[in-house]
Design a protein around this motif. Structure first.
Motif, PDB file in Angstrom:
ATOM      1  N   SER A  44      -3.271   2.073  -3.505  1.00  0.00           N
ATOM      2  CA  SER A  44      -2.500   3.362  -3.525  1.00  0.00           C
ATOM      3  C   SER A  44      -3.627   4.460  -3.085  1.00  0.00           C
ATOM      4  CB  SER A  44      -1.528   3.859  -4.592  1.00  0.00           C
ATOM      5  OG  SER A  44      -2.301   4.086  -5.577  1.00  0.00           O
ATOM      6  N   TYR A  45      -3.049   5.486  -2.302  1.00  0.00           N
ATOM      7  CA  TYR A  45      -3.932   6.586  -1.938  1.00  0.00           C
ATOM      8  C   TYR A  45      -3.285   7.810  -2.047  1.00  0.00           C
ATOM      9  CZ  TYR A  45      -6.231   3.047   0.930  1.00  0.00           C
ATOM     10  OH  TYR A  45      -6.757   1.930   1.220  1.00  0.00           O
ATOM     11  N   ASP A  46      -3.855   8.645  -2.922  1.00  0.00           N
ATOM     12  CA  ASP A  46      -3.344  10.111  -2.930  1.00  0.00           C
ATOM     13  C   ASP A  46      -4.146  11.053  -2.017  1.00  0.00           C
ATOM     14  OD1 ASP A  46      -1.548   9.481  -5.097  1.00  0.00           O
ATOM     15  OD2 ASP A  46      -3.214   9.603  -6.469  1.00  0.00           O
ATOM     16  N   ILE A  47      -3.499  11.740  -1.107  1.00  0.00           N
ATOM     17  CA  ILE A  47      -4.098  12.578  -0.001  1.00  0.00           C
ATOM     18  C   ILE A  47      -3.560  13.942  -0.220  1.00  0.00           C
ATOM     19  CG2 ILE A  47      -4.305  12.893   2.444  1.00  0.00           C
ATOM     20  CD1 ILE A  47      -4.008   9.877   2.990  1.00  0.00           C
TER      21      ILE A  47
ATOM     22  N   MET B  91       0.971  -1.220   0.080  1.00  0.00           N
ATOM     23  CA  MET B  91      -0.014  -0.005  -0.025  1.00  0.00           C
ATOM     24  C   MET B  91       0.966   1.310  -0.026  1.00  0.00           C
ATOM     25  SD  MET B  91      -3.098   1.132   2.677  1.00  0.00           S
ATOM     26  CE  MET B  91      -2.140   0.466   4.237  1.00  0.00           C
ATOM     27  N   LEU B  92       0.757   1.989  -1.008  1.00  0.00           N
ATOM     28  CA  LEU B  92       1.271   3.276  -0.933  1.00  0.00           C
ATOM     29  C   LEU B  92       0.281   4.608  -0.700  1.00  0.00           C
ATOM     30  CD1 LEU B  92       3.921   4.801  -1.990  1.00  0.00           C
ATOM     31  CD2 LEU B  92       3.020   4.776  -4.248  1.00  0.00           C
ATOM     32  N   ILE B  93       1.016   5.491   0.135  1.00  0.00           N
ATOM     33  CA  ILE B  93       0.251   6.812   0.475  1.00  0.00           C
ATOM     34  C   ILE B  93       1.127   8.039  -0.021  1.00  0.00           C
ATOM     35  CG2 ILE B  93      -0.787   8.284   2.277  1.00  0.00           C
ATOM     36  CD1 ILE B  93      -1.185   5.612   3.921  1.00  0.00           C
ATOM     37  N   ASN B  94       0.578   8.864  -0.956  1.00  0.00           N
ATOM     38  CA  ASN B  94       1.151   9.935  -1.301  1.00  0.00           C
ATOM     39  C   ASN B  94       0.454  11.048  -0.654  1.00  0.00           C
ATOM     40  OD1 ASN B  94       2.668   8.509  -3.364  1.00  0.00           O
ATOM     41  ND2 ASN B  94       1.083   8.290  -4.547  1.00  0.00           N
ATOM     42  N   TYR B  95       1.316  11.930  -0.243  1.00  0.00           N
ATOM     43  CA  TYR B  95       0.681  13.152   0.471  1.00  0.00           C
ATOM     44  C   TYR B  95       1.058  14.520  -0.128  1.00  0.00           C
ATOM     45  CZ  TYR B  95       0.031  10.394   4.687  1.00  0.00           C
ATOM     46  OH  TYR B  95      -0.447   9.308   5.508  1.00  0.00           O
ATOM     47  N   LYS B  96       0.167  15.294  -0.358  1.00  0.00           N
ATOM     48  CA  LYS B  96       0.552  16.875  -0.745  1.00  0.00           C
ATOM     49  C   LYS B  96      -0.256  17.615   0.068  1.00  0.00           C
ATOM     50  CE  LYS B  96       0.208  19.505  -4.836  1.00  0.00           C
ATOM     51  NZ  LYS B  96      -0.335  19.726  -6.178  1.00  0.00           N
ATOM     52  N   ALA B  97       0.443  18.864   0.500  1.00  0.00           N
ATOM     53  CA  ALA B  97       0.030  19.634   1.428  1.00  0.00           C
ATOM     54  C   ALA B  97       0.016  21.111   0.893  1.00  0.00           C
ATOM     55  CB  ALA B  97       0.351  19.567   2.903  1.00  0.00           C
ATOM     56  N   ASN B  98      -1.180  21.912   0.769  1.00  0.00           N
ATOM     57  CA  ASN B  98      -1.086  23.581   0.357  1.00  0.00           C
ATOM     58  C   ASN B  98      -1.392  24.303   1.579  1.00  0.00           C
ATOM     59  OD1 ASN B  98      -0.213  22.842  -2.209  1.00  0.00           O
ATOM     60  ND2 ASN B  98      -2.518  22.296  -2.588  1.00  0.00           N
ATOM     61  N   ASN B  99      -0.509  25.354   2.013  1.00  0.00           N
ATOM     62  CA  ASN B  99      -0.662  26.133   3.222  1.00  0.00           C
ATOM     63  C   ASN B  99      -1.102  25.540   4.212  1.00  0.00           C
ATOM     64  OD1 ASN B  99      -0.716  28.148   1.187  1.00  0.00           O
ATOM     65  ND2 ASN B  99      -2.706  28.014   0.651  1.00  0.00           N
ATOM     66  N   VAL B 100      -0.735  24.149   4.537  1.00  0.00           N
ATOM     67  CA  VAL B 100      -0.939  23.344   5.711  1.00  0.00           C
ATOM     68  C   VAL B 100       0.384  22.623   6.119  1.00  0.00           C
ATOM     69  CG1 VAL B 100      -2.227  21.619   6.958  1.00  0.00           C
ATOM     70  CG2 VAL B 100      -3.188  22.967   5.310  1.00  0.00           C
TER      71      VAL B 100
ATOM     72  N   ALA C 161      -9.736  18.364   2.445  1.00  0.00           N
ATOM     73  CA  ALA C 161      -9.122  17.189   2.481  1.00  0.00           C
ATOM     74  C   ALA C 161      -9.718  16.449   1.218  1.00  0.00           C
ATOM     75  CB  ALA C 161      -9.203  16.485   3.770  1.00  0.00           C
ATOM     76  N   ASP C 162      -8.756  16.014   0.223  1.00  0.00           N
ATOM     77  CA  ASP C 162      -9.458  15.096  -0.771  1.00  0.00           C
ATOM     78  C   ASP C 162      -8.250  13.835  -0.697  1.00  0.00           C
ATOM     79  OD1 ASP C 162     -10.272  17.059  -3.561  1.00  0.00           O
ATOM     80  OD2 ASP C 162      -9.322  18.098  -2.004  1.00  0.00           O
ATOM     81  N   ILE C 163      -9.038  12.659  -0.912  1.00  0.00           N
ATOM     82  CA  ILE C 163      -8.449  11.606  -0.943  1.00  0.00           C
ATOM     83  C   ILE C 163      -8.806  10.699  -2.131  1.00  0.00           C
ATOM     84  CG2 ILE C 163     -10.246  10.385   0.676  1.00  0.00           C
ATOM     85  CD1 ILE C 163      -7.997   8.432   1.544  1.00  0.00           C
ATOM     86  N   THR C 164      -8.014  10.215  -2.943  1.00  0.00           N
ATOM     87  CA  THR C 164      -8.218   9.355  -4.218  1.00  0.00           C
ATOM     88  C   THR C 164      -7.685   8.104  -3.854  1.00  0.00           C
ATOM     89  OG1 THR C 164      -8.262  11.470  -5.810  1.00  0.00           O
ATOM     90  CG2 THR C 164      -8.088   9.123  -6.552  1.00  0.00           C
ATOM     91  N   LEU C 165      -8.557   6.968  -3.963  1.00  0.00           N
ATOM     92  CA  LEU C 165      -8.039   5.647  -3.668  1.00  0.00           C
ATOM     93  C   LEU C 165      -8.014   4.804  -5.205  1.00  0.00           C
ATOM     94  CD1 LEU C 165      -8.174   2.651  -2.146  1.00  0.00           C
ATOM     95  CD2 LEU C 165     -10.314   2.849  -2.206  1.00  0.00           C
TER      96      LEU C 165
ATOM     97  N   GLY D 288      -6.449  -1.476  -8.025  1.00  0.00           N
ATOM     98  CA  GLY D 288      -6.847  -2.150  -9.263  1.00  0.00           C
ATOM     99  C   GLY D 288      -7.498  -1.483 -10.290  1.00  0.00           C
ATOM    100  N   ALA D 289      -8.676  -1.823 -10.749  1.00  0.00           N
ATOM    101  CA  ALA D 289      -9.212  -0.954 -11.869  1.00  0.00           C
ATOM    102  C   ALA D 289     -10.026   0.096 -11.040  1.00  0.00           C
ATOM    103  CB  ALA D 289      -9.954  -1.698 -12.626  1.00  0.00           C
ATOM    104  N   ILE D 290     -10.375  -0.158  -9.723  1.00  0.00           N
ATOM    105  CA  ILE D 290     -11.290   0.913  -9.145  1.00  0.00           C
ATOM    106  C   ILE D 290     -10.800   2.194  -8.448  1.00  0.00           C
ATOM    107  CG2 ILE D 290     -12.576   0.974  -6.847  1.00  0.00           C
ATOM    108  CD1 ILE D 290     -12.661  -2.057  -6.960  1.00  0.00           C
ATOM    109  N   ARG D 291     -11.160   3.183  -8.994  1.00  0.00           N
ATOM    110  CA  ARG D 291     -10.912   4.549  -8.511  1.00  0.00           C
ATOM    111  C   ARG D 291     -11.718   5.396  -7.844  1.00  0.00           C
ATOM    112  NH1 ARG D 291     -11.351   9.627 -10.680  1.00  0.00           N
ATOM    113  NH2 ARG D 291      -9.793  11.078  -9.825  1.00  0.00           N
ATOM    114  N   LEU D 292     -11.642   5.573  -6.432  1.00  0.00           N
ATOM    115  CA  LEU D 292     -12.782   6.301  -5.802  1.00  0.00           C
ATOM    116  C   LEU D 292     -11.936   7.579  -5.214  1.00  0.00           C
ATOM    117  CD1 LEU D 292     -13.984   3.370  -3.610  1.00  0.00           C
ATOM    118  CD2 LEU D 292     -14.954   4.439  -5.617  1.00  0.00           C
ATOM    119  N   HIS D 293     -13.080   8.688  -5.102  1.00  0.00           N
ATOM    120  CA  HIS D 293     -12.418   9.976  -4.640  1.00  0.00           C
ATOM    121  C   HIS D 293     -13.490  10.611  -3.738  1.00  0.00           C
ATOM    122  CE1 HIS D 293     -10.381  13.723  -5.214  1.00  0.00           C
ATOM    123  NE2 HIS D 293     -11.784  14.396  -5.168  1.00  0.00           N
ATOM    124  N   ALA D 294     -13.258  11.126  -2.707  1.00  0.00           N
ATOM    125  CA  ALA D 294     -13.825  11.798  -1.839  1.00  0.00           C
ATOM    126  C   ALA D 294     -12.955  13.139  -1.454  1.00  0.00           C
ATOM    127  CB  ALA D 294     -14.071  11.148  -0.538  1.00  0.00           C
TER     128      ALA D 294
END
Length: 76
Positions: free
Chosen positions: A40-43, A1-10, A58-62, A65-71
């Motif tokens: 993998s997750y992009d946060i 499992m891979l988690i990528n973080y990105k922060a703007n003004n935080v 806060a945005d998270i993209t999961l 496999g072929a599944i992509r979910l965004h919240a």
């Protein structure tokens, strides 16, 4: 499992990373049929200003496999 973080003004503190990891772990429990190496997750965390004060987002993209979910969540 891979988690990528990105922060703007935080500031991306250890406490923020631990909190995000706890939330990701809850999601991972639901993905029992997908191998962990395929997940993998992009946060993205950010803070902006509006007339009522600071607004956090806060945005998270999961990717699983072929599944992509965004919240998206936001609040003061």
């Amino acid at each position: 499992m891979l988690i990528n973080y990105k922060a703007n003004n935080v500031e991306l503190t250890d406490e923020v990373r631990i909190y995000a990891q706890e939330k990701v772990d809850m999601l991972a429990k639901l993905l029992t049929e997908i191998p962990e190496e395929n997940i993998s997750y992009d946060i993205k965390l950010g803070k902006g200003k509006q007339q009522s004060g600071a607004v956090y987002r806060a945005d998270i993209t999961l990717h699983a496999g072929a599944i992509r979910l965004h919240a998206v969540g936001h609040g003061e």
